[in-house]
Write a protein that holds these residues in place. Structure first.
Motif, mmCIF file in Angstrom:
data_model
loop_
_atom_site.group_PDB
_atom_site.id
_atom_site.type_symbol
_atom_site.label_atom_id
_atom_site.label_comp_id
_atom_site.label_asym_id
_atom_site.label_seq_id
_atom_site.Cartn_x
_atom_site.Cartn_y
_atom_site.Cartn_z
ATOM 1 N N TYR A 59 -0.248 14.613 -33.129
ATOM 2 C CA TYR A 59 -0.427 15.010 -34.517
ATOM 3 C C TYR A 59 -0.091 13.823 -35.417
ATOM 4 O O TYR A 59 0.633 12.904 -35.023
ATOM 5 C CB TYR A 59 0.469 16.202 -34.858
ATOM 6 N N SER A 60 -0.601 13.887 -36.646
ATOM 7 C CA SER A 60 -0.404 12.798 -37.588
ATOM 8 C C SER A 60 1.076 12.504 -37.789
ATOM 9 O O SER A 60 1.886 13.420 -37.989
ATOM 10 C CB SER A 60 -1.055 13.167 -38.924
ATOM 11 N N ARG A 61 1.443 11.240 -37.667
ATOM 12 C CA ARG A 61 2.795 10.753 -37.886
ATOM 13 C C ARG A 61 3.812 11.325 -36.877
ATOM 14 O O ARG A 61 5.007 11.420 -37.157
ATOM 15 C CB ARG A 61 3.256 11.009 -39.318
ATOM 16 N N LYS A 62 3.299 11.700 -35.702
ATOM 17 C CA LYS A 62 4.168 12.173 -34.619
ATOM 18 C C LYS A 62 3.888 11.356 -33.371
ATOM 19 O O LYS A 62 2.874 10.656 -33.267
ATOM 20 C CB LYS A 62 3.897 13.653 -34.313
ATOM 21 N N GLY A 63 4.781 11.462 -32.379
ATOM 22 C CA GLY A 63 4.521 10.817 -31.110
ATOM 23 C C GLY A 63 3.600 11.657 -30.241
ATOM 24 O O GLY A 63 3.443 12.863 -30.471
ATOM 25 N N PRO A 64 2.950 11.063 -29.235
ATOM 26 C CA PRO A 64 2.099 11.830 -28.326
ATOM 27 C C PRO A 64 2.918 12.852 -27.537
ATOM 28 O O PRO A 64 4.086 12.625 -27.219
ATOM 29 C CB PRO A 64 1.529 10.758 -27.387
ATOM 30 N N GLU A 65 2.251 13.962 -27.205
ATOM 31 C CA GLU A 65 2.865 15.053 -26.448
ATOM 32 C C GLU A 65 1.969 15.348 -25.254
ATOM 33 O O GLU A 65 0.757 15.541 -25.421
ATOM 34 C CB GLU A 65 2.980 16.276 -27.368
ATOM 35 N N LEU A 66 2.545 15.378 -24.052
ATOM 36 C CA LEU A 66 1.734 15.614 -22.852
ATOM 37 C C LEU A 66 1.187 17.038 -22.839
ATOM 38 O O LEU A 66 1.917 18.007 -22.982
ATOM 39 C CB LEU A 66 2.577 15.382 -21.602
ATOM 40 N N LEU A 67 -0.152 17.146 -22.649
ATOM 41 C CA LEU A 67 -0.811 18.449 -22.569
ATOM 42 C C LEU A 67 -1.109 18.846 -21.125
ATOM 43 O O LEU A 67 -0.825 19.954 -20.705
ATOM 44 C CB LEU A 67 -2.151 18.394 -23.316
#
Lengths: 113, 112
Positions: free
Chosen positions: B39-47
């Protein structure tokens, strides 16, 4: 529980200055990673720590970049003589080990004027 | 040529649509394949995370790997406005540091 935290969230500096970026990993995570993400690009690996030692620093672009993790927890990424091309989001991630899921922090947005 | 290629988009779809996101790669040594959401201005999150070829399903998300074609896909069914984000593919080889190589990400917009 608390996730990976990074400070500062934003950093503006002038060309030639020195900056330090801090990462607090998830408690108990022995592996810690630094990445750099430029606008419109995916994260680019910089350095990986297992415990206190740098297990892989092959992504550091040059000798102006250095990172430490003296007690195996908090890590600091240090950039000397900053250049405008260093402007990017610097992401930190941590995991229980090298094959485990990496959890990312929100990043530090570095702008070099 | 980059090791991992991903169309940056943006991809704009109506709510409820099936979304297909794709990456191609050149390194035949890649064995582990991942999809992250950012998401904008967040770190990546494993899906999603898959090993070698095949399909994996998790709720509305399905990951496919075709190693013969060096092509991976992520499908999102019944897309929601909350799915609007950048989707990054990533992959690693076996052994070594397991450092992922990321694609540049595809920006997805799901409009109500």
């Amino acid at each position: 529980g608390a996730g990976v935290s990074q400070t500062p969230s934003n950093k503006v500096t002038e060309k030639g200055k020195y900056v330090e970026l801090r990462c607090d990993p998830i408690s108990g995570h022995t592996a810690l990673y630094w990445y750099r993400q430029s606008l419109g690009q995916g994260p680019e690996f910089l350095i990986y720590f297992q415990g206190t030692g740098a297990a892989d620093d092959s992504g550091l672009p040059n000798d102006r970049f250095f990172a430490v993790r003296p007690e195996g927890s908090v890590s600091t990424l240090k950039i000397q003589r900053t250049e405008r091309g260093d402007s990017a989001v610097y992401l930190c991630a941590s995991s229980f080990g090298p094959q485990e899921t990496q959890y990312f922090g929100p990043g530090t947005r570095l702008l070099v004027l | 040529q980059k090791e991992v290629e991903q169309d940056p988009g943006p991809l704009s779809v109506p709510e409820g649509a099936i979304v297909s996101l794709n990456c191609t790669y050149s390194n035949s040594a890649f064995q582990y394949f991942m999809w992250y959401r950012q998401y904008s201005r967040k770190g990546p999150e494993l899906l999603m995370y898959t090993y070698s070829s095949g399909n994996k399903e998790d709720g509305r998300f399905t990951a496919q790997v075709d190693k013969s074609s060096k092509y991976i896909s992520l499908f999102i069914r019944d897309s929601q406005p909350s799915d609007s984000a950048t989707y990054l593919c990533a992959m690693t080889t076996t052994g070594g540091s397991y450092i992922p190589t990321f694609g540049r990400g595809t920006s997805l917009i799901v409009h109500p």
